[in-house]
Design a protein around this motif. Structure first.
Motif, mmCIF file in Angstrom:
data_model
loop_
_atom_site.group_PDB
_atom_site.id
_atom_site.type_symbol
_atom_site.label_atom_id
_atom_site.label_comp_id
_atom_site.label_asym_id
_atom_site.label_seq_id
_atom_site.Cartn_x
_atom_site.Cartn_y
_atom_site.Cartn_z
ATOM 1 N N GLU A 131 -2.876 2.435 -8.446
ATOM 2 C CA GLU A 131 -1.835 3.175 -9.158
ATOM 3 C C GLU A 131 -0.516 3.227 -8.378
ATOM 4 N N LEU A 132 -0.582 3.126 -7.068
ATOM 5 C CA LEU A 132 0.624 3.192 -6.229
ATOM 6 C C LEU A 132 1.061 1.798 -5.758
ATOM 7 N N ASN A 133 0.690 0.765 -6.536
ATOM 8 C CA ASN A 133 1.086 -0.609 -6.230
ATOM 9 C C ASN A 133 0.729 -1.028 -4.805
ATOM 10 N N GLY A 134 -0.441 -0.603 -4.343
ATOM 11 C CA GLY A 134 -0.925 -1.016 -3.035
ATOM 12 C C GLY A 134 -0.621 -0.068 -1.887
ATOM 13 N N LEU A 135 0.189 0.937 -2.136
ATOM 14 C CA LEU A 135 0.403 1.936 -1.087
ATOM 15 C C LEU A 135 -0.823 2.824 -0.996
ATOM 16 N N PRO A 136 -1.150 3.392 0.118
ATOM 17 C CA PRO A 136 -0.430 3.279 1.374
ATOM 18 C C PRO A 136 -0.757 2.029 2.171
ATOM 19 N N GLY A 137 -1.811 1.284 1.825
ATOM 20 C CA GLY A 137 -2.160 0.086 2.576
ATOM 21 C C GLY A 137 -2.385 0.421 4.041
ATOM 22 N N ALA A 138 -1.813 -0.408 4.924
ATOM 23 C CA ALA A 138 -1.980 -0.197 6.364
ATOM 24 C C ALA A 138 -1.246 1.051 6.861
ATOM 25 N N LEU A 139 -0.423 1.638 6.023
ATOM 26 C CA LEU A 139 0.271 2.878 6.395
ATOM 27 C C LEU A 139 -0.596 4.114 6.184
ATOM 28 N N VAL A 140 -1.840 3.937 5.793
ATOM 29 C CA VAL A 140 -2.711 5.064 5.480
ATOM 30 C C VAL A 140 -2.830 6.038 6.651
ATOM 31 N N LYS A 141 -2.821 5.531 7.889
ATOM 32 C CA LYS A 141 -2.947 6.455 9.026
ATOM 33 C C LYS A 141 -1.758 7.402 9.104
ATOM 34 N N TRP A 142 -0.577 6.967 8.636
ATOM 35 C CA TRP A 142 0.591 7.856 8.638
ATOM 36 C C TRP A 142 0.485 8.872 7.507
ATOM 37 N N PHE A 143 -0.088 8.477 6.379
ATOM 38 C CA PHE A 143 -0.361 9.425 5.301
ATOM 39 C C PHE A 143 -1.324 10.502 5.811
ATOM 40 N N ASP A 148 -5.184 6.124 -12.560
ATOM 41 C CA ASP A 148 -6.024 4.994 -12.150
ATOM 42 C C ASP A 148 -6.464 5.172 -10.698
ATOM 43 N N ARG A 149 -7.711 5.554 -10.479
ATOM 44 C CA ARG A 149 -8.225 5.876 -9.151
ATOM 45 C C ARG A 149 -8.735 4.648 -8.393
ATOM 46 N N LYS A 150 -8.618 3.445 -8.975
ATOM 47 C CA LYS A 150 -9.105 2.234 -8.312
ATOM 48 C C LYS A 150 -8.375 2.019 -6.983
ATOM 49 N N ALA A 151 -9.142 1.543 -5.996
ATOM 50 C CA ALA A 151 -8.580 1.300 -4.668
ATOM 51 C C ALA A 151 -9.368 0.186 -3.989
ATOM 52 N N THR A 152 -8.736 -0.407 -2.991
ATOM 53 C CA THR A 152 -9.384 -1.419 -2.165
ATOM 54 C C THR A 152 -9.291 -0.988 -0.716
ATOM 55 N N GLU A 198 -7.541 -16.665 14.656
ATOM 56 C CA GLU A 198 -8.405 -16.607 13.470
ATOM 57 C C GLU A 198 -8.364 -15.190 12.923
ATOM 58 N N GLN A 199 -8.369 -15.074 11.604
ATOM 59 C CA GLN A 199 -8.415 -13.753 10.977
ATOM 60 C C GLN A 199 -9.633 -13.683 10.067
ATOM 61 N N PHE A 200 -10.281 -12.513 10.104
ATOM 62 C CA PHE A 200 -11.500 -12.281 9.343
ATOM 63 C C PHE A 200 -11.283 -11.021 8.510
ATOM 64 N N VAL A 201 -11.233 -11.197 7.196
ATOM 65 C CA VAL A 201 -10.921 -10.096 6.291
ATOM 66 C C VAL A 201 -12.193 -9.596 5.627
ATOM 67 N N GLY A 202 -12.305 -8.286 5.549
ATOM 68 C CA GLY A 202 -13.376 -7.652 4.797
ATOM 69 C C GLY A 202 -12.750 -6.712 3.778
ATOM 70 N N GLU A 203 -13.215 -6.778 2.549
ATOM 71 C CA GLU A 203 -12.691 -5.912 1.489
ATOM 72 C C GLU A 203 -13.837 -5.281 0.725
ATOM 73 N N VAL A 204 -13.629 -4.036 0.335
ATOM 74 C CA VAL A 204 -14.570 -3.333 -0.529
ATOM 75 C C VAL A 204 -13.754 -2.678 -1.640
#
Length: 187
Positions: A79-91, A107-111, A125-131
């Motif tokens: 719902e927030l167009n991807g915010l806070p993303g990596a800024l979540v720790k500041w939130f 819309d409560r959907k989140a990743t 190398e980068q290794f991404v995990g998503e839920v």
């Protein structure tokens, strides 16, 4: 902005993190103890976990001069167009978890997404995990740390903080990324 990090020996590489909870989860997921030593790094700010993780891993290598691993993690609200993303720790530093839950109106959907980066001075190398999941209506649970109280993974009716450690680790984004790292480096 300066951030304090702890370097941690993982076999032939050093994990850089200032978060003892992350160290504990690395140990629980990987199945062995990790040594610690201090390191101070500058950290860029942004929403993209891959970009931040790459920056930190390169800076850490400059300081350590040995193969290093760093991670960055984010919580992306649809719902927030991807915010806070990596800024979540500041939130988390400015708002209560109830206030964060209340940011979502429809819309409560989140990743939940993590990027674990490895750099040995030549190879990165980068290794991404998503839920995928959703943001709870209110904080729930006492396990875990950080925003575990507000994230409900798809297929479950519990937040990460309501799950026992083994259940969380079996489906977490950190587990997914660390399994990719393990496969690349140790298989």
């Amino acid at each position: 902005m300066q951030s304090f990090f702890i370097s941690v020996k993982i076999g032939l590489m050093i994990l850089i993190t200032g978060n003892e909870n992350k160290v504990r989860e690395f140990e629980e997921i990987l199945g062995f103890k990790i040594e610690h030593k201090g390191l101070d790094l500058e950290e860029i700010q942004g929403v993209d976990v891959e970009q931040i993780s790459e920056y930190k891993v390169r800076k850490a290598y400059e300081v350590i001069g040995e193969p290093v691993v760093v991670e960055d993690i984010g919580l992306f609200f649809k719902e927030l167009n991807g915010l806070p993303g990596a800024l979540v720790k500041w939130f988390e530093k400015r708002l209560s978890y109830e206030q964060i839950c209340n940011l979502i109106k429809e819309d409560r959907k989140a990743t939940a997404k993590i990027c674990v980066s490895y750099f040995d001075g030549e190879n990165m190398e980068q290794f991404v995990g998503e839920v995928e999941g959703e943001i709870a209506s209110y904080p729930r649970g006492e396990n875990g740390f950080g925003w575990d109280k507000i994230f409900i993974p798809n297929g479950y009716n519990k937040t990460f903080a309501e799950m026992d450690i083994s259940q969380k680790h079996s489906i977490s984004m950190r587990k997914i990324a660390l399994e990719k790292l393990r496969k690349k480096l140790y298989d």
